[in-house]
Design a protein around this motif. Structure first.
Motif, PDB file in Angstrom:
ATOM      1  N   PRO A   1      -5.322   1.218  -2.379  1.00  0.00           N
ATOM      2  CA  PRO A   1      -4.333   1.506  -3.442  1.00  0.00           C
ATOM      3  C   PRO A   1      -3.309   0.546  -3.322  1.00  0.00           C
ATOM      4  O   PRO A   1      -2.939   0.149  -2.188  1.00  0.00           O
TER       5      PRO A   1
ATOM      6  N   CYS B   1       6.934   3.247   4.577  1.00  0.00           N
ATOM      7  CA  CYS B   1       6.330   2.832   3.660  1.00  0.00           C
ATOM      8  C   CYS B   1       6.805   2.175   2.582  1.00  0.00           C
ATOM      9  O   CYS B   1       7.969   2.565   2.372  1.00  0.00           O
TER      10      CYS B   1
ATOM     11  N   ARG C   1       5.950   2.352  -0.403  1.00  0.00           N
ATOM     12  CA  ARG C   1       5.925   3.324  -1.392  1.00  0.00           C
ATOM     13  C   ARG C   1       5.168   4.611  -0.872  1.00  0.00           C
ATOM     14  O   ARG C   1       4.107   4.716  -0.128  1.00  0.00           O
TER      15      ARG C   1
ATOM     16  N   VAL D   1       0.622   7.609   3.535  1.00  0.00           N
ATOM     17  CA  VAL D   1       0.456   8.947   3.428  1.00  0.00           C
ATOM     18  C   VAL D   1       1.251   9.318   4.516  1.00  0.00           C
ATOM     19  O   VAL D   1       0.834   8.801   5.742  1.00  0.00           O
TER      20      VAL D   1
ATOM     21  N   ALA E   1       3.049   7.664  -0.867  1.00  0.00           N
ATOM     22  CA  ALA E   1       2.057   8.646  -1.877  1.00  0.00           C
ATOM     23  C   ALA E   1       2.233  10.205  -1.695  1.00  0.00           C
ATOM     24  O   ALA E   1       2.061  10.630  -2.926  1.00  0.00           O
TER      25      ALA E   1
ATOM     26  N   ALA F   1      -1.291  12.094  -6.316  1.00  0.00           N
ATOM     27  CA  ALA F   1      -0.465  12.111  -7.997  1.00  0.00           C
ATOM     28  C   ALA F   1      -1.645  12.815  -8.867  1.00  0.00           C
ATOM     29  O   ALA F   1      -1.169  13.753  -9.582  1.00  0.00           O
TER      30      ALA F   1
ATOM     31  N   ARG G   1      -2.577   2.425   4.689  1.00  0.00           N
ATOM     32  CA  ARG G   1      -2.304   3.918   3.958  1.00  0.00           C
ATOM     33  C   ARG G   1      -1.916   4.659   5.035  1.00  0.00           C
ATOM     34  O   ARG G   1      -1.034   5.751   4.859  1.00  0.00           O
TER      35      ARG G   1
ATOM     36  N   ASP H   1      -5.196   7.688  -6.598  1.00  0.00           N
ATOM     37  CA  ASP H   1      -4.256   8.269  -5.889  1.00  0.00           C
ATOM     38  C   ASP H   1      -4.172   9.708  -5.790  1.00  0.00           C
ATOM     39  O   ASP H   1      -3.950  10.274  -6.968  1.00  0.00           O
TER      40      ASP H   1
ATOM     41  N   GLY I   1       0.887   2.336  -7.045  1.00  0.00           N
ATOM     42  CA  GLY I   1       0.209   3.498  -7.270  1.00  0.00           C
ATOM     43  C   GLY I   1      -1.086   3.125  -7.722  1.00  0.00           C
ATOM     44  O   GLY I   1      -1.564   2.292  -8.346  1.00  0.00           O
TER      45      GLY I   1
ATOM     46  N   ASP J   1       0.753  -1.134  -0.270  1.00  0.00           N
ATOM     47  CA  ASP J   1      -0.072  -0.038   0.040  1.00  0.00           C
ATOM     48  C   ASP J   1       0.797   1.187  -0.082  1.00  0.00           C
ATOM     49  O   ASP J   1       1.978   1.268   0.619  1.00  0.00           O
ATOM     50  N   ALA J   2       0.563   2.223  -0.634  1.00  0.00           N
ATOM     51  CA  ALA J   2       1.255   3.567  -0.686  1.00  0.00           C
ATOM     52  C   ALA J   2       0.751   4.371   0.517  1.00  0.00           C
ATOM     53  O   ALA J   2      -0.390   4.761   0.822  1.00  0.00           O
TER      54      ALA J   2
END
Length: 544
Positions: A318, A135, A137, A7, A139, A335, A48, A332, A322, A4-5
């Motif tokens: 997500p 994370c 990834r 935040v 976000a 993005a 997230r 997203d 992404g 999961d991306a």
């Protein structure tokens, strides 16, 4: 994590910390935090915003992906305590991802940005770096602050600049609380202008959230006649949760517009963009004057919450890699802000609207249908209201047109830049022009809702506007059968910015309170550059 991306949230100052506490409480209620399968595992939607952290030998507890920063410890301590107490121990703020230091910034932007920021910069960046490394990834980073105080505005501006240097590719989305029109602090106009001028260069997008709109939402829609800060924070958190929670992209109707070459806003604003410290002078344009609510306040009193929460299906969270830009993929938001909403250089002011806003006691007695919900939200955008049904109050007497601030003497050299009739804003009253919209619909039948009313050319500027993205989730938010949210790059935020700019200009022309800032190293030249930069912002949005 399962790919999961994440935040990461940076909350700065009292308003930012209190807002973050309300936001994570709402997110925890909606995502169920822990997986139904049991064990030390989070739901896909919760990953997230939360991660699992050990609590000193006990069971790992969901912990907010957040860093809390305030120069005075009261707000941070209260947020950490309320997270555990209010959730029954279901989640927490990390004790090692918080920084406090006395004394405060005393409502002085210069004290926060030039005195305190150098002493806390490295510590805060270290905390943010560790959160980002957790994370799979990143976000993006959500920065929550106020525009009028000293810590939120000054320290928040400096930390944003440092964060952009530290993470040059990361999307930075700001949620910025705008002060009451009636005035909370005498130097608020200075702090607001300095904040916007500083954020312009570094933020991917800034959501300005006026306290007047939040208070009006409480009184007109929720039946709270004397709303407190907890009520205002709950409404703001509800809006942000509606934006950030998982949703799936839908096929968006296209807006048929005449695309013309953007002229960029000339005059002194354009010249200002080439002067000073090289800040891309920012953008906000005068919007139409707010209309009063057409909807009567509900009879039942609001209890300060938006229902018991819903449970989000994992397929809407997500996934690794992404959000997809095509229909059917997860949205997203960060993005989308960078690529779609704020793709036009110099236009980064965002308005966040939700509707309908109702107390949970009225859900079962309200006839919901998507054509009406979306029509009313579209009407709210056309008439520059933040929360459907009149969440934005009309500007106070004397605010429209000339907008004389509560400062003796002089006539603003920037008269005519704000919203309202007779402002020369380039759009008629009741017509708020947008460059782009992100529409998110949540609840029963949302994936089949017809969003074509948001492709109406009347919503968009002819100067290259018309981008529309649509996402949906069948999951109810707070138990409400239908809820629509629109994040718009439009003129709506420019009217309060223009009025605040006029007040700051009059104060600066009379050199009021300047000594408070000069003693911390801010010069008259710095003030002049900030005023010119924000004037460029207002002019470019006006030209939409």
């Amino acid at each position: 994590m399962n790919g999961d991306a994440g935040v990461v949230t940076l909350a700065v100052g009292q308003a930012g910390v209190q807002g973050a506490a309300a936001l994570f409480q709402a997110l925890a209620a909606e995502t169920a935090v822990r997986s139904a399968s049991g064990g030390d595992r989070l739901t896909a939607g919760a990953e997230r915003f939360f991660y699992l952290a050990s609590t000193g030998g006990g069971r790992a507890r969901p912990t907010a992906r957040a860093v809390l920063v305030d120069l005075e410890p009261k707000a941070v301590n209260a947020a950490q305590h309320s997270a555990l107490a209010g959730s029954g121990g279901a989640w927490q703020f990390s004790r090692v991802a918080a920084l406090t230091r006395a004394p405060g910034a005393a409502n002085n932007w210069a004290a926060g940005a030039l005195v305190h920021a150098p002493t806390v910069r490295d510590g805060v960046l270290g905390m943010l770096r560790r959160q980002a490394e957790r994370c799979d990834r990143l976000a993006g980073v959500l920065v929550m602050q106020s525009a009028a105080g000293g810590t939120g505005s000054g320290l928040g501006s400096a930390l944003t600049e440092a964060l952009r240097d530290e993470m040059p590719a990361a999307p930075l989305l700001h949620h910025c609380i705008w002060p009451y029109e009636c005035g909370e602090v005498a130097v608020a106009p200075y702090n607001c202008v300095l904040s916007l001028a500083a954020l312009a260069e570094h933020s991917s997008g800034v959501m300005l959230t006026p306290n007047d709109e939040l208070a009006s939402a409480c009184t007109q829609q929720l039946g709270v006649q004397r709303p407190g800060m907890e009520d205002l924070n709950a409404v703001a958190a509800h809006q942000l949760a509606a934006l950030l929670l998982p949703s799936t992209r839908q096929q968006a109707p296209s807006a048929q517009l005449r695309s013309t070459t953007s002229g960029g806003g000339g005059g002194r604003g354009a010249a200002a963009r080439g002067r000073g410290r090289g800040r891309p002078a920012w953008d906000a344009a005068p919007a139409a004057e707010h209309e009063p609510s057409r909807q009567a306040a509900p009879a039942g009193a609001w209890d300060g919450s938006f229902g018991g929460g819903s449970r989000w299906s994992d397929d809407e969270a997500p996934q690794r890699g992404g959000g997809s830009s095509s229909a059917g993929g997860p949205l997203d938001v960060f993005a989308d802000v960078c690529v779609r909403l704020c793709a036009t250089p110099g236009h980064r002011l965002l308005s966040l609207r939700t509707g309908p806003l109702l107390p949970p006691s009225q859900f079962d007695f309200t006839p919901f249908n998507w054509p009406v919900v979306l029509r009313d939200l579209r009407h709210a955008q056309l008439h520059s209201r933040g929360v459907q049904g009149g969440a934005a109050s009309a500007p106070p007497a004397g605010a429209a047109g000339g907008r004389q601030p509560a400062c003796s003497g002089g006539v603003s050299r920037r008269a005519g830049l704000g919203g309202g009739s007779g402002s020369g804003s380039g759009s008629t009253r009741g017509s708020n022009k947008a460059l782009a919209n992100l529409l998110i619909v949540r609840g029963d039948g949302s994936r089949t809702a017809d969003a074509s009313c948001f492709a109406d050319p009347a919503l968009y500027s002819s100067r290259g506007g018309g981008s529309l993205a649509v996402a949906a989730s069948e999951q109810r938010l707070g138990g409400q059968q239908m809820l629509a949210t629109a994040l718009s790059n439009d003129q709506a935020a420019a009217a309060p910015v223009g009025r605040m700019l006029d007040r700051a200009s009059l104060l600066f022309d009379a050199r009021c309170y300047m000594h408070h800032y000069e003693r911390h190293g801010l010069s008259c030249t710095d003030f002049h550059e900030a005023l010119e930069a924000v004037e460029g912002v207002v002019e470019r949005y006006r030209d939409l």
